[in-house]
Structure formats: structure tokens, C-alpha cells
Design an enzyme around this catalytic site. Sequence first.
Site, PDB file in Angstrom:
ATOM      1  N   GLY A  53       0.865  -1.168   0.000  1.00  0.00           N
ATOM      2  CA  GLY A  53       0.000   0.000   0.000  1.00  0.00           C
ATOM      3  C   GLY A  53       0.907   1.225   0.000  1.00  0.00           C
ATOM      4  O   GLY A  53       1.888   1.288   0.764  1.00  0.00           O
ATOM      5  N   ALA A  54       0.576   2.189  -0.874  1.00  0.00           N
ATOM      6  CA  ALA A  54       1.516   3.286  -1.131  1.00  0.00           C
ATOM      7  C   ALA A  54       1.966   4.035   0.136  1.00  0.00           C
ATOM      8  O   ALA A  54       3.179   4.166   0.381  1.00  0.00           O
ATOM      9  CB  ALA A  54       0.899   4.235  -2.155  1.00  0.00           C
ATOM     10  N   ARG A  95      10.433  -1.150  -4.802  1.00  0.00           N
ATOM     11  CA  ARG A  95       9.260  -1.217  -5.691  1.00  0.00           C
ATOM     12  C   ARG A  95       9.202   0.084  -6.506  1.00  0.00           C
ATOM     13  O   ARG A  95       9.528   1.148  -5.980  1.00  0.00           O
ATOM     14  CB  ARG A  95       7.958  -1.408  -4.894  1.00  0.00           C
ATOM     15  CG  ARG A  95       7.866  -2.785  -4.238  1.00  0.00           C
ATOM     16  CD  ARG A  95       6.484  -3.057  -3.673  1.00  0.00           C
ATOM     17  NE  ARG A  95       5.509  -3.370  -4.707  1.00  0.00           N
ATOM     18  CZ  ARG A  95       4.198  -3.481  -4.473  1.00  0.00           C
ATOM     19  NH1 ARG A  95       3.716  -3.285  -3.261  1.00  0.00           N
ATOM     20  NH2 ARG A  95       3.373  -3.782  -5.441  1.00  0.00           N
ATOM     21  N   ASP A 245      -1.626   4.681  -6.239  1.00  0.00           N
ATOM     22  CA  ASP A 245      -0.184   4.559  -5.965  1.00  0.00           C
ATOM     23  C   ASP A 245       0.621   5.731  -6.511  1.00  0.00           C
ATOM     24  O   ASP A 245       1.706   6.037  -6.024  1.00  0.00           O
ATOM     25  CB  ASP A 245       0.357   3.261  -6.549  1.00  0.00           C
ATOM     26  CG  ASP A 245      -0.093   2.082  -5.714  1.00  0.00           C
ATOM     27  OD1 ASP A 245      -1.256   1.659  -5.874  1.00  0.00           O
ATOM     28  OD2 ASP A 245       0.689   1.637  -4.860  1.00  0.00           O
TER      29      ASP A 245
HETATM   30  O1  MRU Z   1       0.678  -4.032  -4.623  1.00  0.00           O
HETATM   31  P1  MRU Z   1       0.050  -3.310  -3.470  1.00  0.00           P
HETATM   32  O2  MRU Z   1      -0.752  -4.207  -2.573  1.00  0.00           O
HETATM   33  O3  MRU Z   1       1.059  -2.475  -2.708  1.00  0.00           O
HETATM   34  O4  MRU Z   1      -0.985  -2.303  -4.158  1.00  0.00           O
HETATM   35  C1  MRU Z   1      -1.676  -1.420  -3.323  1.00  0.00           C
HETATM   36  C2  MRU Z   1      -2.689  -0.610  -4.036  1.00  0.00           C
HETATM   37  O5  MRU Z   1      -2.819  -0.654  -5.234  1.00  0.00           O
HETATM   38  C3  MRU Z   1      -3.482   0.324  -3.185  1.00  0.00           C
HETATM   39  O6  MRU Z   1      -4.770   0.509  -3.716  1.00  0.00           O
HETATM   40  C4  MRU Z   1      -2.778   1.698  -3.157  1.00  0.00           C
HETATM   41  O7  MRU Z   1      -1.454   1.559  -2.767  1.00  0.00           O
HETATM   42  C5  MRU Z   1      -3.459   2.648  -2.258  1.00  0.00           C
HETATM   43  S1  MRU Z   1      -3.142   2.289  -0.545  1.00  0.00           S
HETATM   44  C6  MRU Z   1      -3.917   3.457   0.396  1.00  0.00           C
END
Ligand code: MRU
Length: 356
Positions: A53-54, A95, A245
Amino acid sequence: MATETVQPIRFVGQACGQLELLDQTLLPQQLTYITCADVETVWEAIKMLRVRGAPAIGISAAYGVVVGLQTATGKSDEEFWARFDEVTDYLAESRPTAVNLFWALNRMKEKALSLKAAGKSIAEVHADLLTEAIAIHNEDREMCHAIGKHGANLLHSGQGVLTHCNAGGLATSEYGTALSVFFTAQDQGKRLHVYVDETRPLLQGARLTAWELMQRQIPATLICDSMAAQVMKEGRVQAIVTGADRIAANGDSCNKIGTYALSVLAKYHGIPFYIAAPSSTFDLSIESGDEIPIEERKPEEITNGMGKRTAPEHVKVYNPAFDVAPAELIAGIITEHGVISPVNKENVAAMLSSGG
Ligand code: MRU
């Protein structure tokens, strides 16, 4: 245990203390924290989505800088600053898509440079960098709550809403972005029913979002990603809210793979599609979503998901982890300052520069 009390990220002690991350790959079966005693463990946790999650990636990286510098505090100034560059460059490779990672590392760099210019000792710099990481963590909490308040105004009691991936407390400091909107609406007494995309291939929706909503006793129904169109056609969904993200200057919003499809489906069915994200998710250095680097992940996540082989050996696989919802399909971007609508370059710039 209620999700509001679960901290996905915690730092214990002073600058030489420990970073602890809730291992999200084990949820919902196990609530287990891993201790990150070195920067390699932080990097691996981000890469393998133990923390994801970002906003949560950014916060973890900020603490990761503090952890990475622990081996350099007894060294010369030159060695300490070389280590600083090494650690920040290394974490930046974990990432590629979530801009919060680079935002947090840049903020730590700026802080470090100002402390260096002020002639602070290595011990002082290390301690003050922990203070900065804690500030990033605390500010995210405030941003999540503010996003929830702005977003909840867009929803009405009795509505069905749909979300994708996990943009909840687990993906942030504690309250989430898209889920903060639902949590706040519930706190205001609005009754919502949330449709949760399972989110292939890593099932963040099924494993994390469904769990968070159930912890808070918000009515939720899990669907496969491919069922979203049917659920919309049946009139079950009146709004869609996802996280992001990275958001370009023109409002194009990158989020978990499948989000673009939802934005197209929403347009066809006349359903408002919202993005909920803090200002740390905007990347004003890029004009449009075309410039956002899309992470491509291992084929095994598709052919061997959750440890079971579900495709022939050696089959060709394409596994992009993110896609981009174009600004023109987004009804509004819910930020901590307010809702950007219509979504365009001028309104994005105005909201972010005025702080509201
Ligand atoms: O690959 P991830 O699980 O890190 O992807 C996360 C997402 O796409 C979320 O929707 C995004 O980071 C928003 S988190 C508040």
C-alpha cells in the site's frame, strides 16, 4: 482484535531501536509482526508485500533509513554519509510504482542535508531522522482521517459501494484512504454495503479488505474481479472508491491492476468513480499517467498463486501489477484538502498548492 487498534507499522525505542512490520502475506490467518533489524529485511518486506500500500511503503522506507544507518553511527562522518546514500538508493529499488516511497526517501534526504548543513553530530542526525520518520507516520494518520471526512460527504445511507485491492488501515498508518471514506461514513451513521473485488493475483481485496471491513462490522460482500460488471448492471453499486499509488499532474491515477477496468465500467453504467489519496501520492513531475512506471511481477504469482499450481509449466505470463485510470473517467479525487472535481491539471494544481 479491532482493525483500528492494529498498527501495520511500529517503531520501538530510540534511533537504535527496532522497526516492526505486520506481515500482511500471512493475513487473515495470522497476525504476526516481523522485526526488521537491518535494512535488507525492510527491503525484502516491501518487495514481497509483507508491508504494502503506497503510504505504508513510504512510512516503512522512512524508518528503513533509520534502521540502515544503525551500522554507521560509530563510524567517521564520511562513512556515515556514504552509508546514507547507499541505504536510500537501496530502498528506492524495492518497488517502482508507488510514489510515496520516493516522496518519503526525498523527505528524509532533505532533512538529512539540512541537519548536515547545521553541523549536527552523527548521533544527532540519526536521532532527528527518527523524529522525521515519526512525523511522516503521524501526518499520514491525519491525512487519512481528513480524506475520510471529505469522502464520506459524497456517500449516502443505503448505498452499495465497490472497492478494489486494499486501501485500508493496513495500507497506511492506520485508517486508510478509500476505506477511511467507508469507516467515516459508518461513524456518521450511514449504512453502506461494500462490494470487495478479490483483486487477482495476490488477493489483497479478499485477504485484507474483507477482513478490515468485517473487523468493523461493515456489511461486505466479496466478489471475483470479473463479477464487477455484473454487480454494476444489477444496480447494486452507486459509487466506486479506490486508492492510488501515483497520480500524475493531469489527474491520471495509477492503482492496482483492474482499476482501469473499473473506471471504464463505471462510465458505462453511470456510476461515479472516485480515487482517495493523500498529497504524498501525487507526482507533479509527470504530465500524465503514461509516464508512470508499472511494476511487473513474477509469473509465479499467477501460475502458482497461494502455493498451488493453477497453470501448465512454462506457460507464458504477463503480470503487470498496476494500471492507470484516466482523469476523464474519475468523478473526483478525494484528498486530505478536499475533493478535486472535475479532475484536470488546473484543479489538481490548485488543490495541492492552496492546501485546500
Ligand atoms: O501491490 P500493493 O498491494 O502495494 O498495491 C496497493 C494498491 O494498489 C493500493 O490501492 C494503493 O497503494 C493505495 S493504498 C492506500
